[in-house]
Design an enzyme around this catalytic site. Structure first.
Site, PDB file in Angstrom:
ATOM      1  N   SER A 197      67.282  -4.539  25.271  1.00 46.37           N
ATOM      2  CA  SER A 197      67.151  -5.506  24.195  1.00 46.37           C
ATOM      3  C   SER A 197      67.943  -6.773  24.487  1.00 46.37           C
ATOM      4  O   SER A 197      68.987  -6.738  25.137  1.00 46.37           O
ATOM      5  CB  SER A 197      67.687  -4.878  22.905  1.00 46.37           C
ATOM      6  OG  SER A 197      67.891  -5.863  21.910  1.00 46.37           O
ATOM      7  N   TYR A 251      63.315 -12.469  22.636  1.00 46.17           N
ATOM      8  CA  TYR A 251      62.899 -13.299  21.508  1.00 46.17           C
ATOM      9  C   TYR A 251      62.776 -14.726  22.031  1.00 46.17           C
ATOM     10  O   TYR A 251      63.463 -15.107  22.980  1.00 46.17           O
ATOM     11  CB  TYR A 251      63.956 -13.285  20.404  1.00 46.17           C
ATOM     12  CG  TYR A 251      64.164 -11.953  19.740  1.00 46.17           C
ATOM     13  CD1 TYR A 251      63.255 -11.463  18.820  1.00 46.17           C
ATOM     14  CD2 TYR A 251      65.293 -11.201  20.026  1.00 46.17           C
ATOM     15  CE1 TYR A 251      63.464 -10.239  18.194  1.00 46.17           C
ATOM     16  CE2 TYR A 251      65.513  -9.978  19.408  1.00 46.17           C
ATOM     17  CZ  TYR A 251      64.594  -9.499  18.490  1.00 46.17           C
ATOM     18  OH  TYR A 251      64.803  -8.294  17.878  1.00 46.17           O
ATOM     19  N   THR A 284      59.003  -9.820  21.578  1.00 50.51           N
ATOM     20  CA  THR A 284      58.953  -9.324  20.197  1.00 50.51           C
ATOM     21  C   THR A 284      58.436 -10.422  19.280  1.00 50.51           C
ATOM     22  O   THR A 284      58.923 -11.545  19.306  1.00 50.51           O
ATOM     23  CB  THR A 284      60.345  -8.876  19.736  1.00 50.51           C
ATOM     24  OG1 THR A 284      60.759  -7.801  20.562  1.00 50.51           O
ATOM     25  CG2 THR A 284      60.318  -8.427  18.284  1.00 50.51           C
ATOM     26  N   LYS A 336      55.001  -7.198  21.705  1.00 51.88           N
ATOM     27  CA  LYS A 336      55.456  -6.109  20.830  1.00 51.88           C
ATOM     28  C   LYS A 336      55.412  -6.553  19.372  1.00 51.88           C
ATOM     29  O   LYS A 336      55.874  -7.640  19.040  1.00 51.88           O
ATOM     30  CB  LYS A 336      56.891  -5.720  21.194  1.00 51.88           C
ATOM     31  CG  LYS A 336      57.549  -4.691  20.270  1.00 51.88           C
ATOM     32  CD  LYS A 336      58.842  -4.172  20.878  1.00 51.88           C
ATOM     33  CE  LYS A 336      59.570  -3.218  19.944  1.00 51.88           C
ATOM     34  NZ  LYS A 336      60.354  -3.895  18.915  1.00 51.88           N
ATOM     35  N   HIS A 379      58.689  -2.554  14.227  1.00 55.54           N
ATOM     36  CA  HIS A 379      60.141  -2.727  14.338  1.00 55.54           C
ATOM     37  C   HIS A 379      60.867  -1.594  13.592  1.00 55.54           C
ATOM     38  O   HIS A 379      61.883  -1.829  12.919  1.00 55.54           O
ATOM     39  CB  HIS A 379      60.533  -4.099  13.759  1.00 55.54           C
ATOM     40  CG  HIS A 379      61.631  -4.767  14.530  1.00 55.54           C
ATOM     41  ND1 HIS A 379      61.436  -5.807  15.389  1.00 55.54           N
ATOM     42  CD2 HIS A 379      62.975  -4.529  14.568  1.00 55.54           C
ATOM     43  CE1 HIS A 379      62.593  -6.208  15.909  1.00 55.54           C
ATOM     44  NE2 HIS A 379      63.545  -5.438  15.430  1.00 55.54           N
TER      45      HIS A 379
END
Lengths: 331, 331, 331, 331
Positions: free
Chosen positions: C106, C130, C156, C219, C243
């Site tokens: 992440s 992101y 994401t 995602k 999520h």
């Protein structure tokens, strides 16, 4: 404690009745699925309320088999009212007459038909009948009922044998010694071999027809097939009933069965329903789905247990007010 | 405490059995969803009860693969009966014979086939079989069963590997030292590498066929596709089963799977069902949906745990009475 | 206490993690409806188990974007692993490599990409990204990931703003002072104005494409419309995700959304799913419905909380065994 | 305690309000089925969230009957605000103005229209009206509202009689002596015979029309048939409402009824909805299903009970933030 709705009477009866009597009245067959479904099925039905209709004057009277009642709720046949209140069925008869509605007296009453009649002369009453192995006993009952001006014969069809109510078996339920199934005294003893005839068939309707001029109402019908047979065998009315869920467990809720019975009958005879009525809005739903009138079983017993004749009138009055209010609010 | 329905036996067994034994019998795979669904699925099925049929005489006997049993409920194969009662499968065999029904003895019995046979000579019994990596062991079992006049071979198909039963893993379940899987003594030890062959396929039905003249009943079928394959491979019967929810979790309830299996089979072989039978009305539902007979697993163990042979007879007698009553009340 | 299934790890983590950390990991948006639906939706799916298939040899390896993994379960991107275990994402990377599966690191890691890489050289890893208001920060992250041989970029899309997780608000959740979002140190501070760009659109996929030769996996897709757009914009893979129910509450469960995404994609790109995987049979269901592989989020954190790298391996090994067993039992 | 979501205000109000006041605000008719359904029905609706849309700028303002409000949530008419906070409806009016939204003042206010007007001059307000047996009383109210620059007349149609709220009957609910239904002082006394006219019909819309130039919004419509009638009788707006489940029990949830009303209206008038709004995402769902704006009832009272004007602003601000976030996350 204020008695605001029928559940209040239920709570009272559960608290104050002897356990063995409460259990007997509350009992359902096996897992009590059908007993509880009778109530849950009403909750699944939704109104489509209409607005701005003049609801200042509403006439809630109706007629069943030609007799007027003050609102479409009668007293279903249930046994052993003395378990709920000392005067037993005499109180029931008085309350029904006071509220100007119909009382179906059970074969399994703890008062005789004569006592019931004398307690409330002029009241609208039907008599509930089983067909006995000893046909003479049944015939004698029919003739007594007719002589006493009962105005309908309700033939119960769902008790070839008694359903398995577990709590009653555990409690070893039987009537206390000072109570009797008085209508059948010599012919019948509770808790021995059943006097009811499991070989009864549709043809016995003709036999019954031959005994009396009273209208015959058949109780216990749950399918369109049997509704059609009932009409063809010449009955005057049908009570859609599963015996309060006390006989065969896991059959349909009565309000669900009502729909197919009404459809099959196509207005040829009157259709009524019992089982699961707990609020005035339930009455309205049953009528909207085609019932001419409903009958209450356990709630009547709770009313008796609360204050006898007066308590039963309270129950009926609450239902009447709730029914009228529901009609107004639903437009 | 009165033993009124099967749940009473369940409560008794839960209270008096050692936890490790209770857990083993009660266990389902993973989240126990399918184990519980077996029961819930019966509750979703509703009767359409018919009235005024002559139910004074009812014949509840049936035949499975040509042998008459007193009513359509047999004993499903379950393992380790000595965990429930000292005499183990010998008691089971005696109770089944006393009630004149069929007992399917498990490969995982704690008595030998010979002991079971000797305990209740002349009883109707089938033998439940797994196919072992060591085919000679399987072959020897088949021949012993045939020699002992077992009258059917039940091939279990849903255990290529053992399901994951969490409580058994937590408990480190294994047989107490004084009990043995006697049928397999030298060939087998519990809790080592599984002796069962995960490479078994439909072709092994032919191999099994070549070993014996006994009818072959296939157990564990849940889909129409497999039902068709079973018929094509020449079996004589199908037991719709999910091993009591102990193998693959989240497959269908057996009573739901029964419908599609019966439809696929179109009467070519007999179809039975096990899993979730707790009341006589469940038996009636299974028969109404096309089963020739049902088998009970855990309830039989609860009966044994209660009073051995006598307790199991109590369980069977209650089911029999409930089944007869349901038939009468459903018309 | 035996660790038998993933719920055991959950119970352990709930008991031993600081409340603020447990709450952060467990949090769902608003009423947590979607978080819980992710799990419930799996339970509603039923297998149709097939029998008598040779399941003695089963190959559970698969390939995702050309890289082989030992079984179709990877580690989903989740933040702040040091809240669960001191070594944080370094332990995660080691466990994933030991089990030969894919770990999606992440952006919100408490170790740098470089530390993660160094902890488990050669492991298969993707990097979750992101898009920041400060595009240079995003670009720098992409280039670092590519340089460190991460093999995929996971974009994401469901966090234009952070979802409302009530417990985090009540707890005033923030990282303890000794932990940092190290990948973004200067560019980013938790709990200030969000650095994420809410104006990102599909066109930014082209911008991302221009920065790197790594495959792009998108995602957060939950509808057929967005799946079609994703394919048209040239992504290599889609992770159906909500999520973990932490963003928009009351959207669909991911396993339900998977069906329509797979249908829309028609095999043009690989489709994965995360959210709600708790058992090996869930993995099998996802694959049966068209996923190439699943990713686990919270269960990985529970494994870390239990015993770091070793605990996460336990979690993966349990899933692997359950998955293999489910495949065998489902035939 | 942090006030994070509307349930926090509910819990506060339940804890700190006098039981009789809490019960009055919380009450639903009969079994409270419809009251609870209003909320449950929202939970059954699922979003289809879309990704990668530019949500950096969102305009959540809207117009109702031409007047702009800051976001699509107004204050529904509820009675007796002094039961929640000493300043009563004056606080409500100030909070609504501060948040720049619409407040529908109830006939059953504990402040006069004049006091409400003076408390927050310039605020957007509508006036909720019943038609009284004494038409002069109604006419006088309409004229006062118009004179005070109320900008809409909301005619409530679902109270020909008051619903049966059991707790209120048990509590013997009535206003404490120091509070009054001030708008009706001489004309009206609570708990005597209802002053509301149950004979009102659609034709009375014409009468109302003749009294005022204000737009008429009709409140209590739940069916397509009545929606069509409302449009034909020339109203300017419809509030789909079941009076918070306080009138007819077991009618539809308002969010379910909204769908058919919107469909019937086909954009000819504005449609609003109240009942069951507890989160910003509920607002979004109502708008997605065709509502122009929603109104909150009980949550406004909880806000008042918490901190008067300030508490109600907190409630509105939380809804506003949640609504904006839901819009962003749903794309």
């Amino acid at each position: 404690m204020a008695m605001v709705c029928l559940s209040d009477f239920e709570a009272y009866a559960k608290k104050y009745l002897p356990k063995i009597a409460w259990d007997y009245f509350a009992a359902g067959a096996d897992d009590c699925t059908t007993r509880d479904e009778n109530i849950l099925a009403y909750k699944r039905i939704r109104f489509r309320p209409r607005m701005l209709r003049d609801v200042s004057m509403m006439d809630i009277r109706t007629k069943i088999l030609g007799s007027e009642i003050s609102f479409p709720v009668g007293i279903a046949p249930t046994g052993f009212h003395q378990l709920a209140w000392p005067d037993g069925e005499k109180s029931t008869a008085r309350a029904a007459r006071a509220m100007n509605t119909c009382y179906i007296a059970s074969t399994y009453s703890t008062c005789t038909l004569e006592e019931i009649s004398a307690a409330a002369p002029g009241g609208l009453r039907w008599f509930q009948l089983y067909i006995h192995r000893n046909r003479a006993a049944s015939q004698q009952l029919v003739q007594r009922a007719e002589a006493l001006r009962f105005q309908g014969l309700v033939l119960t069809t769902d008790v070839p044998y008694t359903g398995k109510r577990r709590d009653d078996v555990r409690n070893g339920f039987r009537l206390p010694p000072h109570m009797k199934v008085k209508n059948l005294e010599r012919a019948f003893e509770v808790c021995k071999v059943s006097p009811l005839d499991p070989s009864v068939t549709w043809n016995d309707i003709y036999w019954l027809r031959s005994l009396t001029r009273l209208p015959i109402i058949i109780k216990g019908i749950l399918t369109r097939e049997d509704a059609e047979l009932a009409v063809r065998h010449g009955v005057q009315g049908i009570i859609v009933s599963n015996h309060g869920g006390r006989q065969l467990d896991e059959g349909p809720a009565t309000i669900d069965a009502l729909v197919e019975v009404v459809e099959a009958v196509r207005g040829r005879v009157e259709v009524y329903v019992d089982g699961g009525i707990r609020k005035g809005s339930d009455v309205l739903k049953a009528l909207a789905l085609g019932a001419k009138c409903v009958f209450i079983g356990r709630p009547a017993l709770w009313g008796l247990a609360y204050k006898g004749e007066e308590g039963l009138q309270d129950v009926l009055r609450i239902l009447q007010n709730e029914f009228r209010l529901s009609m107004a609010l639903a437009g």
